[in-house]
Design a protein around this motif. Structure first.
Motif, PDB file in Angstrom:
ATOM      1  N   LEU A 174       0.734  -1.481   0.198  1.00  0.00           N
ATOM      2  CA  LEU A 174      -0.092   0.212  -0.062  1.00  0.00           C
ATOM      3  C   LEU A 174       1.044   1.306   0.061  1.00  0.00           C
ATOM      4  O   LEU A 174       2.046   1.041   0.271  1.00  0.00           O
ATOM      5  CB  LEU A 174      -0.682   0.123   1.201  1.00  0.00           C
ATOM      6  CG  LEU A 174      -2.389  -0.599   1.406  1.00  0.00           C
ATOM      7  CD1 LEU A 174      -2.547  -1.598   2.590  1.00  0.00           C
ATOM      8  CD2 LEU A 174      -3.178  -0.986   0.308  1.00  0.00           C
ATOM      9  N   SER A 175       0.057   2.583  -0.360  1.00  0.00           N
ATOM     10  CA  SER A 175       1.058   3.512  -0.331  1.00  0.00           C
ATOM     11  C   SER A 175       0.682   4.874   0.931  1.00  0.00           C
ATOM     12  O   SER A 175      -0.906   4.303   1.593  1.00  0.00           O
ATOM     13  CB  SER A 175       0.582   4.696  -1.322  1.00  0.00           C
ATOM     14  OG  SER A 175       1.175   5.987  -1.389  1.00  0.00           O
ATOM     15  N   ARG A 212       5.392  -2.004   9.008  1.00  0.00           N
ATOM     16  CA  ARG A 212       5.446  -1.719   8.174  1.00  0.00           C
ATOM     17  C   ARG A 212       6.943  -2.191   7.380  1.00  0.00           C
ATOM     18  O   ARG A 212       7.216  -1.962   8.001  1.00  0.00           O
ATOM     19  CB  ARG A 212       5.755   0.399   7.349  1.00  0.00           C
ATOM     20  CG  ARG A 212       5.846   0.677   6.995  1.00  0.00           C
ATOM     21  CD  ARG A 212       6.476   1.988   7.104  1.00  0.00           C
ATOM     22  NE  ARG A 212       7.998   2.160   7.061  1.00  0.00           N
ATOM     23  CZ  ARG A 212       8.478   3.436   8.010  1.00  0.00           C
ATOM     24  NH1 ARG A 212       7.761   4.191   8.700  1.00  0.00           N
ATOM     25  NH2 ARG A 212       9.764   2.880   7.736  1.00  0.00           N
ATOM     26  N   ARG A 213       7.041  -2.470   6.466  1.00  0.00           N
ATOM     27  CA  ARG A 213       8.160  -3.203   5.019  1.00  0.00           C
ATOM     28  C   ARG A 213       8.831  -2.862   4.370  1.00  0.00           C
ATOM     29  O   ARG A 213       8.073  -2.382   3.620  1.00  0.00           O
ATOM     30  CB  ARG A 213       8.351  -4.306   5.287  1.00  0.00           C
ATOM     31  CG  ARG A 213       8.700  -5.353   4.963  1.00  0.00           C
ATOM     32  CD  ARG A 213       8.382  -7.337   5.342  1.00  0.00           C
ATOM     33  NE  ARG A 213       8.067  -7.927   4.211  1.00  0.00           N
ATOM     34  CZ  ARG A 213       7.135  -8.622   4.291  1.00  0.00           C
ATOM     35  NH1 ARG A 213       7.436  -9.552   4.778  1.00  0.00           N
ATOM     36  NH2 ARG A 213       6.751  -8.796   3.189  1.00  0.00           N
ATOM     37  N   SER A 214       9.807  -2.353   4.076  1.00  0.00           N
ATOM     38  CA  SER A 214      10.822  -1.928   3.093  1.00  0.00           C
ATOM     39  C   SER A 214      10.533  -2.685   2.248  1.00  0.00           C
ATOM     40  O   SER A 214      10.943  -4.076   2.984  1.00  0.00           O
ATOM     41  CB  SER A 214      11.413  -1.615   3.388  1.00  0.00           C
ATOM     42  OG  SER A 214      12.847  -1.030   2.227  1.00  0.00           O
ATOM     43  N   ILE A 215      10.641  -2.544   0.640  1.00  0.00           N
ATOM     44  CA  ILE A 215      10.512  -3.562  -0.558  1.00  0.00           C
ATOM     45  C   ILE A 215      10.980  -3.899  -0.751  1.00  0.00           C
ATOM     46  O   ILE A 215      11.523  -5.010  -0.705  1.00  0.00           O
ATOM     47  CB  ILE A 215       9.315  -2.459  -1.402  1.00  0.00           C
ATOM     48  CG1 ILE A 215       7.673  -2.761  -1.230  1.00  0.00           C
ATOM     49  CG2 ILE A 215       9.528  -3.382  -2.474  1.00  0.00           C
ATOM     50  CD1 ILE A 215       6.756  -1.527  -1.850  1.00  0.00           C
ATOM     51  N   ALA A 216      12.349  -2.626  -0.530  1.00  0.00           N
ATOM     52  CA  ALA A 216      13.723  -3.173  -1.683  1.00  0.00           C
ATOM     53  C   ALA A 216      14.596  -3.458  -0.403  1.00  0.00           C
ATOM     54  O   ALA A 216      15.876  -4.495  -1.072  1.00  0.00           O
ATOM     55  CB  ALA A 216      14.378  -1.814  -1.431  1.00  0.00           C
ATOM     56  N   GLU A 268      -6.318   2.425   6.035  1.00  0.00           N
ATOM     57  CA  GLU A 268      -6.990   4.206   6.949  1.00  0.00           C
ATOM     58  C   GLU A 268      -5.939   3.877   8.098  1.00  0.00           C
ATOM     59  O   GLU A 268      -5.418   4.877   8.245  1.00  0.00           O
ATOM     60  CB  GLU A 268      -8.184   4.262   7.491  1.00  0.00           C
ATOM     61  CG  GLU A 268      -8.685   5.074   8.835  1.00  0.00           C
ATOM     62  CD  GLU A 268      -8.585   6.285   8.088  1.00  0.00           C
ATOM     63  OE1 GLU A 268      -8.745   7.327   8.834  1.00  0.00           O
ATOM     64  OE2 GLU A 268      -8.659   6.180   6.750  1.00  0.00           O
ATOM     65  N   LEU A 269      -5.123   2.784   8.143  1.00  0.00           N
ATOM     66  CA  LEU A 269      -4.131   2.790   9.427  1.00  0.00           C
ATOM     67  C   LEU A 269      -2.549   3.461   8.842  1.00  0.00           C
ATOM     68  O   LEU A 269      -2.396   4.479   9.147  1.00  0.00           O
ATOM     69  CB  LEU A 269      -3.688   1.353   9.998  1.00  0.00           C
ATOM     70  CG  LEU A 269      -5.402   1.441  10.958  1.00  0.00           C
ATOM     71  CD1 LEU A 269      -5.127  -0.294  12.074  1.00  0.00           C
ATOM     72  CD2 LEU A 269      -5.304   2.050  12.606  1.00  0.00           C
ATOM     73  N   VAL A 270      -2.619   2.703   7.413  1.00  0.00           N
ATOM     74  CA  VAL A 270      -1.873   3.295   6.721  1.00  0.00           C
ATOM     75  C   VAL A 270      -1.550   4.398   6.511  1.00  0.00           C
ATOM     76  O   VAL A 270      -0.773   4.822   6.657  1.00  0.00           O
ATOM     77  CB  VAL A 270      -1.993   2.205   5.676  1.00  0.00           C
ATOM     78  CG1 VAL A 270      -0.656   3.264   4.699  1.00  0.00           C
ATOM     79  CG2 VAL A 270      -1.084   1.313   5.822  1.00  0.00           C
TER      80      VAL A 270
END
Length: 388
Positions: free
Chosen positions: A267-268, A301-305, A325-327
């Motif tokens: 998600l953004s 939250r986890r980094s993609i790279a 909504e939390l994001v």
């Protein structure tokens, strides 16, 4: 020629509207200045903060105002009779009037002001997130407001380290009021949030970093006020969850490590300077004995790279709150970090040369007022373009 004339006319109209808007804002705070001279100085100071001044210090602001010396600027910040807290209240009212929205998010954050020497009130060698290391600096705790129409600041408090608070000689020299006692940064944040609640600021969420999320007393207070929140915590934050052996406290990182791969969603968290801030996100319920119809989660939250890079948030809100909504709320803190950069770069938030308590509050309050004016002006300009 006709197009050039039209563009010039538009520019003149924009300038006229800008000046009218600033005059109206100044008229709002004018009653707090008993005499004509400080009222005039306050308007000149705001114009200087908003103007094309390279370094917004006493000398350059004075030159921009047409003064030969910075004496008038110094009197405005040090000796004239006016209350910065009353101006702060008008700042908050101005922001709510123009940007207020039920979907607004209250953001707690802090920023450092690098200083030399040991005389500036509250200065010490301490960690500054601005510098990313321990520096000789002051720390200001701020309450910001992020809403669909714009983002700016509502309130501010100077963090006074314990060694300052408990040193009578330094307090007197810096003009620290007698009633000011040592307060932690979360306590300062709670005080500002309380003021916002009492003033009826429309907001649906509160967010902040680990300094505030790691303070359980602040989290409990927010729940007591029924203020939904998304607050960052450390990886070792102990959280109550249901386990095979019954309720137990488990570290945030351990809970996330137990999640199934399919629980993660990409998600953004909102737009950044380089486009959408996209991460993988997941959540797990916590607090097995929470209130009915209320939701309690650990958000990750986890980094993609770099998948090994994770961040953790303790969340409280309505039971039906979605992950999206939390994001969204978690992402609001980045927007306020950008507002700090803007306030320092455009209205001289950190370019003051005062040392005493009263001077810090006066400059910071007027700088926040100038930043709010920019935010409101941009919001109205965007709406006019959208309706054209």
């Amino acid at each position: 020629m006709g197009q050039v004339a039209s563009e010039e006319q538009t520019t003149l109209e924009e300038v006229a509207l800008w000046e009218a808007g600033l005059e109206a804002l100044h008229a709002r705070i004018a009653p707090h200045f008993a005499r004509r001279e400080p009222r005039r100085r306050a308007l000149a100071y705001l114009k200087g903060l908003l103007g094309p001044v390279e370094r917004k210090n006493g000398w350059q602001l004075a030159e921009y105002a047409g003064d030969k010396t910075p004496d008038g600027v110094q009197r405005l910040l040090a000796t004239y009779d006016w209350d910065a807290n009353l101006v702060r209240d008008d700042l908050r009212g101005y922001v709510v009037e123009h940007l207020g929205d039920a979907q607004g998010v209250l953001v707690i954050d802090e920023t450092g002001f690098l200083k030399k020497g040991a005389k500036s009130v509250g200065v010490k060698r301490q960690y500054s997130g601005t510098a990313g290391r321990i520096e000789n600096c002051q720390i200001g705790v701020f309450l910001a407001y992020a809403a669909p129409r714009g983002r700016t600041f509502l309130d501010r408090e100077l963090y006074l380290p314990r060694e300052w608070a408990e040193d009578p000689a330094r307090r007197v020299e810096a003009g620290v009021p007698e009633e000011v006692a040592f307060q932690t940064k979360p306590q300062l944040a709670q005080m500002m949030l309380q003021r916002a609640l009492e003033a009826g600021v429309p907001a649906s969420w509160v967010t902040g970093d680990e300094v505030y999320g790691g303070d359980r007393r602040l989290r409990v207070w927010l729940e007591q006020q029924e203020l939904p929140h998304v607050l960052a915590v450390r990886s070792n934050e102990p959280l109550w969850v249901a386990t095979d052996r019954g309720p137990a406290q488990v570290a945030a990182a351990q809970l996330v490590a137990q999640m199934n791969p399919e629980e993660w969603v990409r998600l953004s968290a909102g737009e950044g300077a380089k486009g959408p801030r996209i991460y993988d996100w997941a959540r797990v319920p916590i607090r097995p004995f929470g209130e009915r119809n209320k939701g309690y989660w650990l958000l990750a939250r986890r980094s993609i790279a770099k998948p090994e890079e994770l961040a953790y948030y303790v969340c409280f809100g309505p039971g039906g709150t979605t992950l999206e909504e939390l994001v969204r709320v978690a992402g609001m803190r980045w927007a306020i970090e950008e507002s700090f950069e803007e306030a320092k770069g455009e209205v001289g938030l950190d370019q003051y040369e005062v040392r005493r308590w009263i001077g810090w509050y006066r400059h910071i309050t007027l700088a926040l007022l100038a930043h709010a004016f920019l935010a409101v002006t941009r919001a109205h300009a965007g709406e006019e373009k959208g309706g054209a």
